[in-house]
Motif scaffolding. Structure first.
Motif, mmCIF file in Angstrom:
data_model
loop_
_atom_site.group_PDB
_atom_site.id
_atom_site.type_symbol
_atom_site.label_atom_id
_atom_site.label_comp_id
_atom_site.label_asym_id
_atom_site.label_seq_id
_atom_site.Cartn_x
_atom_site.Cartn_y
_atom_site.Cartn_z
ATOM 1 N N MET A 1 -3.559 -11.756 3.952
ATOM 2 C CA MET A 1 -3.530 -10.332 3.720
ATOM 3 C C MET A 1 -2.223 -9.794 4.295
ATOM 4 N N LYS A 2 -1.634 -8.837 3.547
ATOM 5 C CA LYS A 2 -0.309 -8.344 3.892
ATOM 6 C C LYS A 2 -0.283 -6.822 3.986
ATOM 7 N N LEU A 3 0.510 -6.326 4.925
ATOM 8 C CA LEU A 3 0.874 -4.911 4.981
ATOM 9 C C LEU A 3 2.375 -4.877 4.751
ATOM 10 N N ILE A 4 2.781 -4.280 3.648
ATOM 11 C CA ILE A 4 4.177 -4.276 3.224
ATOM 12 C C ILE A 4 4.700 -2.847 3.284
ATOM 13 N N LEU A 5 5.740 -2.634 4.066
ATOM 14 C CA LEU A 5 6.415 -1.344 4.139
ATOM 15 C C LEU A 5 7.684 -1.428 3.300
ATOM 16 N N LEU A 6 7.782 -0.570 2.294
ATOM 17 C CA LEU A 6 8.982 -0.478 1.469
ATOM 18 C C LEU A 6 9.712 0.799 1.854
ATOM 19 N N ASN A 7 10.823 0.650 2.536
ATOM 20 C CA ASN A 7 11.628 1.784 2.980
ATOM 21 C C ASN A 7 12.820 1.916 2.045
ATOM 22 N N GLY A 8 13.250 3.139 1.814
ATOM 23 C CA GLY A 8 14.426 3.346 0.989
ATOM 24 C C GLY A 8 14.603 4.811 0.673
ATOM 25 N N PRO A 9 15.801 5.174 0.238
ATOM 26 C CA PRO A 9 16.054 6.569 -0.123
ATOM 27 C C PRO A 9 15.348 6.917 -1.432
ATOM 28 N N PRO A 10 15.280 8.199 -1.772
ATOM 29 C CA PRO A 10 14.717 8.575 -3.067
ATOM 30 C C PRO A 10 15.478 7.870 -4.187
ATOM 31 N N GLY A 11 14.738 7.337 -5.151
ATOM 32 C CA GLY A 11 15.368 6.670 -6.276
ATOM 33 C C GLY A 11 15.662 5.199 -6.060
ATOM 34 N N SER A 12 15.299 4.651 -4.913
ATOM 35 C CA SER A 12 15.598 3.236 -4.644
ATOM 36 C C SER A 12 14.591 2.294 -5.285
ATOM 37 N N GLY A 13 13.466 2.807 -5.744
ATOM 38 C CA GLY A 13 12.467 1.976 -6.405
ATOM 39 C C GLY A 13 11.235 1.667 -5.584
ATOM 40 N N LYS A 14 11.049 2.360 -4.466
ATOM 41 C CA LYS A 14 9.924 2.082 -3.566
ATOM 42 C C LYS A 14 8.577 2.188 -4.285
ATOM 43 N N SER A 15 8.328 3.327 -4.893
ATOM 44 C CA SER A 15 7.029 3.559 -5.541
ATOM 45 C C SER A 15 6.826 2.638 -6.728
ATOM 46 N N THR A 16 7.873 2.410 -7.488
ATOM 47 C CA THR A 16 7.783 1.517 -8.645
ATOM 48 C C THR A 16 7.412 0.103 -8.201
ATOM 49 N N LEU A 17 8.080 -0.397 -7.157
ATOM 50 C CA LEU A 17 7.764 -1.738 -6.654
ATOM 51 C C LEU A 17 6.363 -1.800 -6.064
ATOM 52 N N ARG A 63 -5.954 0.969 7.133
ATOM 53 C CA ARG A 63 -6.866 0.226 8.018
ATOM 54 C C ARG A 63 -8.130 -0.177 7.250
ATOM 55 N N THR A 64 -8.699 0.741 6.509
ATOM 56 C CA THR A 64 -9.914 0.463 5.737
ATOM 57 C C THR A 64 -9.667 -0.645 4.723
ATOM 58 N N HIS A 65 -8.565 -0.556 3.994
ATOM 59 C CA HIS A 65 -8.273 -1.529 2.947
ATOM 60 C C HIS A 65 -7.948 -2.906 3.534
ATOM 61 N N LEU A 66 -7.153 -2.927 4.599
ATOM 62 C CA LEU A 66 -6.828 -4.200 5.255
ATOM 63 C C LEU A 66 -8.076 -4.832 5.857
ATOM 64 N N SER A 67 -8.927 -4.023 6.462
ATOM 65 C CA SER A 67 -10.151 -4.539 7.075
ATOM 66 C C SER A 67 -11.083 -5.167 6.041
ATOM 67 N N ALA A 68 -10.956 -4.722 4.799
ATOM 68 C CA ALA A 68 -11.738 -5.309 3.707
ATOM 69 C C ALA A 68 -11.075 -6.575 3.169
ATOM 70 N N GLY A 69 -9.903 -6.930 3.726
ATOM 71 C CA GLY A 69 -9.235 -8.165 3.339
ATOM 72 C C GLY A 69 -8.234 -8.035 2.210
ATOM 73 N N HIS A 70 -7.742 -6.824 1.960
ATOM 74 C CA HIS A 70 -6.848 -6.595 0.831
ATOM 75 C C HIS A 70 -5.463 -6.146 1.282
ATOM 76 N N ASP A 71 -4.454 -6.476 0.481
ATOM 77 C CA ASP A 71 -3.070 -6.093 0.753
ATOM 78 C C ASP A 71 -2.871 -4.588 0.596
ATOM 79 N N VAL A 72 -1.907 -4.067 1.355
ATOM 80 C CA VAL A 72 -1.506 -2.656 1.274
ATOM 81 C C VAL A 72 0.018 -2.617 1.221
ATOM 82 N N VAL A 73 0.533 -1.794 0.301
ATOM 83 C CA VAL A 73 1.973 -1.571 0.181
ATOM 84 C C VAL A 73 2.225 -0.084 0.405
ATOM 85 N N VAL A 74 3.114 0.230 1.351
ATOM 86 C CA VAL A 74 3.413 1.618 1.699
ATOM 87 C C VAL A 74 4.886 1.912 1.362
#
Length: 167
Positions: A1-17, A63-74
């Protein structure tokens, strides 16, 4: 299970990825803090408070999603300490691996993508100027340089690089 933080300026593709990863790894959660903030009443008049509340809500949802064993991308623009550390601690608390990735595809590519956004994207409090976008890009780059375990992706098509950085 993964917690992935995608940081970047507006328009860098964070939400799309984030959406692409979640679609390819169900039931992963693409947890967009800006969308959470958009649901808070009075967010424009109380932007600081709304931002803090949105991050608290996002951490609770993650926390809820990770505790259920699933990946989260922020996908979130970060340029100062605090939230990345909270997410890293949450990953440790839930037994998830933490992956911090800064998307910096180049200022020209970021400008092109930002200009191509559709009107349904989350609005900012004030329209961003070219100078604002350049300043956001530089702030993210400077912050990412202070994060020793953050991966920096400069590829225009960052999804294959994202997947490779998670292994």
């Amino acid at each position: 299970m993964k917690l992935i933080l995608l940081n970047g300026p507006p328009g860098s593709g964070k939400s799309t990825l984030a959406r692409r990863y979640a679609d390819a790894h169900p039931p992963a959660l693409a947890l967009d803090v800006d969308r959470v903030r958009a649901m808070i009443g009075g967010r424009r008049e109380n932007a600081g408070e709304a931002g803090l509340l949105a991050r608290d809500i996002a951490v609770a949802a993650a926390r809820t999603h990770l505790s259920a064993g699933h990946d989260v991308v922020v996908p979130q623009l970060l340029a100062r300490p605090g939230f990345a550390e909270r997410l890293e601690a949450l990953a440790a608390e839930t037994g998830a691996s933490f992956h911090e990735i800064a998307l910096l595809p180049g200022l020209a590519e970021t400008r092109r993508r930002f200009a191509g956004r559709c009107s349904s994207e989350i609005e900012t409090a004030e329209p961003l100027t070219e100078e604002d976008l350049a300043a956001a890009y530089e702030r993210v780059a400077a912050y990412a340089a202070t994060r020793p375990r953050a991966s920096i992706l400069r590829d225009e098509d960052a999804y294959p690089a994202l997947l490779a950085s998670l292994t």
